[in-house]
Design an enzyme around this catalytic site. Structure first.
Site, PDB file in Angstrom:
ATOM      1  N   ARG A 234       0.900  -1.452  -0.018  1.00  0.00           N
ATOM      2  CA  ARG A 234      -0.091  -0.276   0.207  1.00  0.00           C
ATOM      3  C   ARG A 234       0.763   0.882   0.200  1.00  0.00           C
ATOM      4  NH1 ARG A 234      -3.154  -2.468  -1.475  1.00  0.00           N
ATOM      5  NH2 ARG A 234      -5.068  -3.478  -0.636  1.00  0.00           N
ATOM      6  N   GLU A 263      -4.242   7.632  -5.813  1.00  0.00           N
ATOM      7  CA  GLU A 263      -4.711   6.481  -6.636  1.00  0.00           C
ATOM      8  C   GLU A 263      -5.556   6.879  -7.246  1.00  0.00           C
ATOM      9  OE1 GLU A 263      -1.483   3.160  -5.493  1.00  0.00           O
ATOM     10  OE2 GLU A 263      -3.945   2.762  -5.315  1.00  0.00           O
ATOM     11  N   HIS A 282      -0.956  -0.013  -9.843  1.00  0.00           N
ATOM     12  CA  HIS A 282      -1.555  -0.652  -9.120  1.00  0.00           C
ATOM     13  C   HIS A 282      -2.662  -1.982  -9.429  1.00  0.00           C
ATOM     14  CE1 HIS A 282      -3.455  -0.838  -4.517  1.00  0.00           C
ATOM     15  NE2 HIS A 282      -3.480  -2.189  -5.415  1.00  0.00           N
TER      16      HIS A 282
END
Length: 315
Positions: A234, A263, A282
């Protein structure tokens, strides 16, 4: 029964669909609901399934029929657990669906750093190999993984999978974990020892009050000069400004990042101008097979809930 997907486009595409959920009732898919639209769209839902949609007291206030929230994710910090508990709403996550995918991506990033595949591919396609004086032009440095020390922060299922791959590369593996762990050919050390010993530090712990910003200026300073920092966990576990400075100063040999604190990436993200920083958006968890597995876990969770035996239950 009405099942509402609030941010379907974060999981589904032309290759992966939600057909497996149709067995339970009407499925309504929203690509990516804005916060101020969520309450209205889930008001008559029996079940809500989401990935990152914020389900709090405000967005849940109209959902009087809602009895179940399913997650397209392992993390559940976007769900107001206290509210759900008080209103009898069961919450179930999807654990361990992406273990192999994230471990694979972790090593894809590591190998990119040490083998320079992208820049060598560009070298060839730019026609420069055709004009090389030797058959093996040493334009960019290469380095073996064998004998290097990989430090794994967080030794859950993903950390274990990463260690297994590292051992196959004949690397030395050290790890630290919040609770005591044991694993063959893995040495468990303190966080500070791991930082000092590792050529590569790879993060695989959840984001919580203990891990938030654990990789800050002090932590980066303790890492070996020239070490590689890898984050497929994360974004919040690292301070992006401090990472930028550690790269800019030359103390770190590189970084390989799949997650950021905000994000999608912000326009002024400092890491965009950081040297020797590989970034992916991601997608470590997102292979087609992984997302199909995720959908099946979500469906099984719903089936278990309807049978009165909820699995992967958070509350």
């Amino acid at each position: 029964m009405k099942i509402v997907l609030t941010d379907a486009q974060t999981v589904l595409d032309d290759l992966v669909n939600a057909d497996v959920l149709a067995q339970f009732g009407e499925v309504v898919e929203y690509g990516l609901l804005k916060y101020d639209k969520v309450a209205e769209k889930i008001a008559d839902a029996d079940i809500v399934v989401c990935n990152k949609t914020l389900l709090d007291e405000h967005t849940l206030r109209l959902a009087k029929k809602l009895k179940y929230i399913g997650l397209f994710a392992t993390g559940y910090n976007n769900i107001d657990i206290s509210y759900c508990k008080a209103h009898g709403i069961t919450v179930c996550n999807a654990g361990s669906y992406s273990t192999n995918a994230v471990a694979q991506h972790t090593f894809a990033l590591i190998l990119e750093h040490f083998n320079n595949i992208t820049v060598y591919n560009k070298y060839v396609h730019d026609g420069l190999w055709k004009r090389s004086k030797t058959f093996s032009p040493f334009i960019y440095p290469l380095s073996e993984l064998a004998g290097k020390t990989l430090g794994i922060v967080g030794f859950g299922s993903i950390g274990k999978a990463v260690a297994k791959i590292a051992l196959a590369f004949e690397m030395n593996v050290v790890a630290c974990n919040r609770s005591p762990k044991e694993a063959e050919n893995v040495e468990f050390v303190t966080f500070e020892q791991l930082l000092r010993q590792s050529d590569i530090v790879s993060v695989h712990c959840p984001l919580n009050s203990d891990s938030e910003n654990m990789f800050d200026k002090s932590a980066f300073a303790k890492m070996r000069k020239g070490a590689l920092f890898v984050n497929t966990a994360r974004g919040g576990v690292m301070n992006e400004q401090d990472l930028y400075e550690a790269l800019q100063s030359g103390h770190l040999g590189g970084a390989a990042i799949d997650t950021l604190s905000v994000e999608p990436m912000e326009e002024d993200c400092i890491l965009m101008s950081a040297p020797r920083c590989i970034m992916t958006p991601h997608i470590a968890w997102a292979p087609v097979e992984t997302r199909v597995r995720l959908m099946n876990i979500v469906a099984n969770n719903i089936a278990d809930f309807l049978h009165g035996t909820p699995s992967n239950r958070i509350v």
